[in-house]
Design a protein around this motif. Structure first.
Motif, PDB file in Angstrom:
ATOM      1  N   ILE A 140       0.881  -1.113  -0.063  1.00 42.41           N
ATOM      2  CA  ILE A 140      -0.086   0.000   0.166  1.00 42.41           C
ATOM      3  C   ILE A 140       0.977   1.268  -0.120  1.00 42.41           C
ATOM      4  CG2 ILE A 140      -1.825  -1.090   1.341  1.00 42.41           C
ATOM      5  CD1 ILE A 140      -0.986   0.778   3.541  1.00 42.41           C
ATOM      6  N   VAL A 141       0.339   2.443  -0.277  1.00 42.86           N
ATOM      7  CA  VAL A 141       1.026   3.578  -0.452  1.00 42.86           C
ATOM      8  C   VAL A 141       0.171   4.620   0.516  1.00 42.86           C
ATOM      9  CG1 VAL A 141       1.803   5.663  -1.507  1.00 42.86           C
ATOM     10  CG2 VAL A 141       2.087   3.334  -2.566  1.00 42.86           C
ATOM     11  N   GLU A 142       0.929   5.186   1.606  1.00 43.49           N
ATOM     12  CA  GLU A 142       0.019   5.916   2.315  1.00 43.49           C
ATOM     13  C   GLU A 142       0.836   7.548   2.489  1.00 43.49           C
ATOM     14  OE1 GLU A 142      -3.069   7.228   4.749  1.00 43.49           O
ATOM     15  OE2 GLU A 142      -3.003   5.363   3.842  1.00 43.49           O
ATOM     16  N   LYS A 143       0.378   8.530   1.993  1.00 46.19           N
ATOM     17  CA  LYS A 143       0.710   9.716   1.964  1.00 46.19           C
ATOM     18  C   LYS A 143       2.364   9.592   1.636  1.00 46.19           C
ATOM     19  CE  LYS A 143      -2.100  11.628   5.714  1.00 46.19           C
ATOM     20  NZ  LYS A 143      -2.067  12.382   6.992  1.00 46.19           N
ATOM     21  N   LYS A 144       2.735   8.902   0.384  1.00 46.37           N
ATOM     22  CA  LYS A 144       3.997   8.785  -0.482  1.00 46.37           C
ATOM     23  C   LYS A 144       4.768   7.964   0.379  1.00 46.37           C
ATOM     24  CE  LYS A 144       3.822  13.494  -2.261  1.00 46.37           C
ATOM     25  NZ  LYS A 144       4.843  14.669  -2.311  1.00 46.37           N
ATOM     26  N   SER A 145       4.433   7.293   1.559  1.00 43.43           N
ATOM     27  CA  SER A 145       5.346   6.154   2.241  1.00 43.43           C
ATOM     28  C   SER A 145       4.630   5.006   1.476  1.00 43.43           C
ATOM     29  CB  SER A 145       4.989   6.263   3.810  1.00 43.43           C
ATOM     30  OG  SER A 145       5.944   7.074   4.452  1.00 43.43           O
ATOM     31  N   ARG A 146       5.859   4.075   1.098  1.00 45.78           N
ATOM     32  CA  ARG A 146       5.410   2.804   0.582  1.00 45.78           C
ATOM     33  C   ARG A 146       5.587   1.752   1.668  1.00 45.78           C
ATOM     34  NH1 ARG A 146       9.582   0.083  -3.731  1.00 45.78           N
ATOM     35  NH2 ARG A 146       8.165  -1.663  -4.463  1.00 45.78           N
ATOM     36  N   PHE A 147       4.511   0.866   1.778  1.00 47.52           N
ATOM     37  CA  PHE A 147       4.482   0.004   2.889  1.00 47.52           C
ATOM     38  C   PHE A 147       4.579  -1.474   1.866  1.00 47.52           C
ATOM     39  CE2 PHE A 147       2.991   3.729   4.814  1.00 47.52           C
ATOM     40  CZ  PHE A 147       3.455   3.315   6.290  1.00 47.52           C
ATOM     41  N   ILE A 148       5.489  -2.284   2.130  1.00 44.87           N
ATOM     42  CA  ILE A 148       5.581  -3.721   1.537  1.00 44.87           C
ATOM     43  C   ILE A 148       5.666  -4.695   2.774  1.00 44.87           C
ATOM     44  CG2 ILE A 148       6.769  -5.224  -0.097  1.00 44.87           C
ATOM     45  CD1 ILE A 148       8.314  -2.582  -0.926  1.00 44.87           C
ATOM     46  N   ALA A 149       4.232  -5.601   2.530  1.00 45.11           N
ATOM     47  CA  ALA A 149       4.086  -6.726   3.461  1.00 45.11           C
ATOM     48  C   ALA A 149       4.626  -7.889   2.825  1.00 45.11           C
ATOM     49  CB  ALA A 149       2.905  -6.693   4.063  1.00 45.11           C
ATOM     50  N   THR A 150       5.676  -8.829   3.519  1.00 44.92           N
ATOM     51  CA  THR A 150       5.986 -10.057   2.918  1.00 44.92           C
ATOM     52  C   THR A 150       5.617 -10.887   3.855  1.00 44.92           C
ATOM     53  OG1 THR A 150       7.598  -8.905   1.677  1.00 44.92           O
ATOM     54  CG2 THR A 150       7.864 -11.514   1.975  1.00 44.92           C
ATOM     55  N   VAL A 151       4.662 -12.137   3.503  1.00 43.18           N
ATOM     56  CA  VAL A 151       4.360 -13.192   4.512  1.00 43.18           C
ATOM     57  C   VAL A 151       4.972 -14.687   4.046  1.00 43.18           C
ATOM     58  CG1 VAL A 151       2.305 -14.362   5.317  1.00 43.18           C
ATOM     59  CG2 VAL A 151       2.183 -11.732   4.814  1.00 43.18           C
ATOM     60  N   THR A 203       7.929  -3.609   5.296  1.00 46.15           N
ATOM     61  CA  THR A 203       8.985  -2.729   5.135  1.00 46.15           C
ATOM     62  C   THR A 203       8.653  -1.338   4.457  1.00 46.15           C
ATOM     63  OG1 THR A 203      10.329  -4.687   3.839  1.00 46.15           O
ATOM     64  CG2 THR A 203      10.860  -2.448   3.399  1.00 46.15           C
ATOM     65  N   ARG A 204       9.084  -0.438   5.273  1.00 44.00           N
ATOM     66  CA  ARG A 204       8.462   1.108   4.816  1.00 44.00           C
ATOM     67  C   ARG A 204       9.690   1.833   4.235  1.00 44.00           C
ATOM     68  NH1 ARG A 204       7.008   5.827   9.067  1.00 44.00           N
ATOM     69  NH2 ARG A 204       5.886   7.341   7.663  1.00 44.00           N
ATOM     70  N   TYR A 205       9.232   2.442   2.927  1.00 40.37           N
ATOM     71  CA  TYR A 205      10.025   3.471   2.355  1.00 40.37           C
ATOM     72  C   TYR A 205       9.308   4.714   2.655  1.00 40.37           C
ATOM     73  CZ  TYR A 205      12.777   0.173  -0.150  1.00 40.37           C
ATOM     74  OH  TYR A 205      13.726  -0.834  -0.569  1.00 40.37           O
ATOM     75  N   PHE A 206      10.061   5.679   3.418  1.00 37.34           N
ATOM     76  CA  PHE A 206       9.485   6.910   4.120  1.00 37.34           C
ATOM     77  C   PHE A 206       9.433   7.915   2.871  1.00 37.34           C
ATOM     78  CE2 PHE A 206      10.154  10.851   6.295  1.00 37.34           C
ATOM     79  CZ  PHE A 206       8.993  11.121   7.014  1.00 37.34           C
TER      80      PHE A 206
END
Length: 218
Positions: free
Chosen positions: A16-27, A99-102
């Motif tokens: 997902i992308v939230e206010k330009k931060s990228r969140f990648i979930a690996t399960v 993982t978060r890319y700020f």
């Protein structure tokens, strides 16, 4: 011993992308804490340039090894919300890294909690989550006059037939949920007038995946 439990059969990845931060979930499914820790290190190396690699894992039928980490995010805004998702979905033997890319915009504590929770939910949605049932492999030996009744009982109770042997007698290997053993033994005994001989072979877990029965040894 859990009669049934949910776990991950095949891991997946959600983003997902939230206010330009990228969140990648690996399960990923894991069977031991060592596997979980190795997976976390793998993700940290893969996303070495990310601001945060937050994680959660829960291993064991009693969740003996359950840990989570905010990895530098404000306390309680990442790891714990991720753990709440795992516990809420009641999933066992699983590890996940978000993982978060700020993106340069602060989300605040509430925003972080929602972002980490939602990204993990996306990761789980992209994974194959199954329910494993505790069962027993039962050998049933009968003559040919009893086979029809046994097959009828197996069909009525939705009992998978793992294997069969036809010689001068018939040997069936039935997969019976543990909580139905007494009922099935009684039904087969009555249905064959006591001619069928039954023997418990081994304990196992099983699941139906895409219409096919999969047997697990855990």
């Amino acid at each position: 011993m859990l009669e049934k439990y949910k776990t991950v059969y095949e891991g997946g990845e959600g983003e997902i992308v939230e206010k330009k931060s990228r969140f990648i979930a690996t399960v990923r499914p894991v069977k031991t804490e060592e596997e979980a820790l190795a997976f976390i290190e793998e993700m940290k190396k893969k996303y070495w340039d990310a601001r945060h690699n937050c994680y959660v894992y829960s291993v064991g039928k009693n969740r003996e090894y359950t840990r989570c980490s905010d990895d530098g995010e404000p306390s309680g805004t990442a790891g714990r919300p991720m753990l709440d998702v795992i516990l809420g979905e009641d999933i066992y033997n699983v590890a996940a890294v978000v993982t978060r890319y700020f993106g340069g915009i602060l989300l605040g504590t509430g925003g972080l909690v929602r972002a980490y929770s939602r990204s993990l939910q996306e990761g789980l949605a992209a994974s194959t989550v199954i329910e494993k049932t505790y069962g027993i492999s039962m050998e049933v030996v009968t003559d040919y006059t009893g086979i029809g009744k046994i097959q009828y009982i197996a069909g009525e109770q939705k009992l998978p037939i793992l294997d069969s042997e036809y010689t001068d007698r018939v040997v069936l290997h039935l997969l019976v949920p543990a909580d139905q053993i007494a009922f099935v033994e009684k039904a087969i005994t009555e249905g064959t007038n006591g001619r069928a001989k039954m023997k418990k072979e081994k304990d196992l877990y099983y699941s139906v995946i895409d219409g096919e029965v999969k047997v697990f040894t855990d």
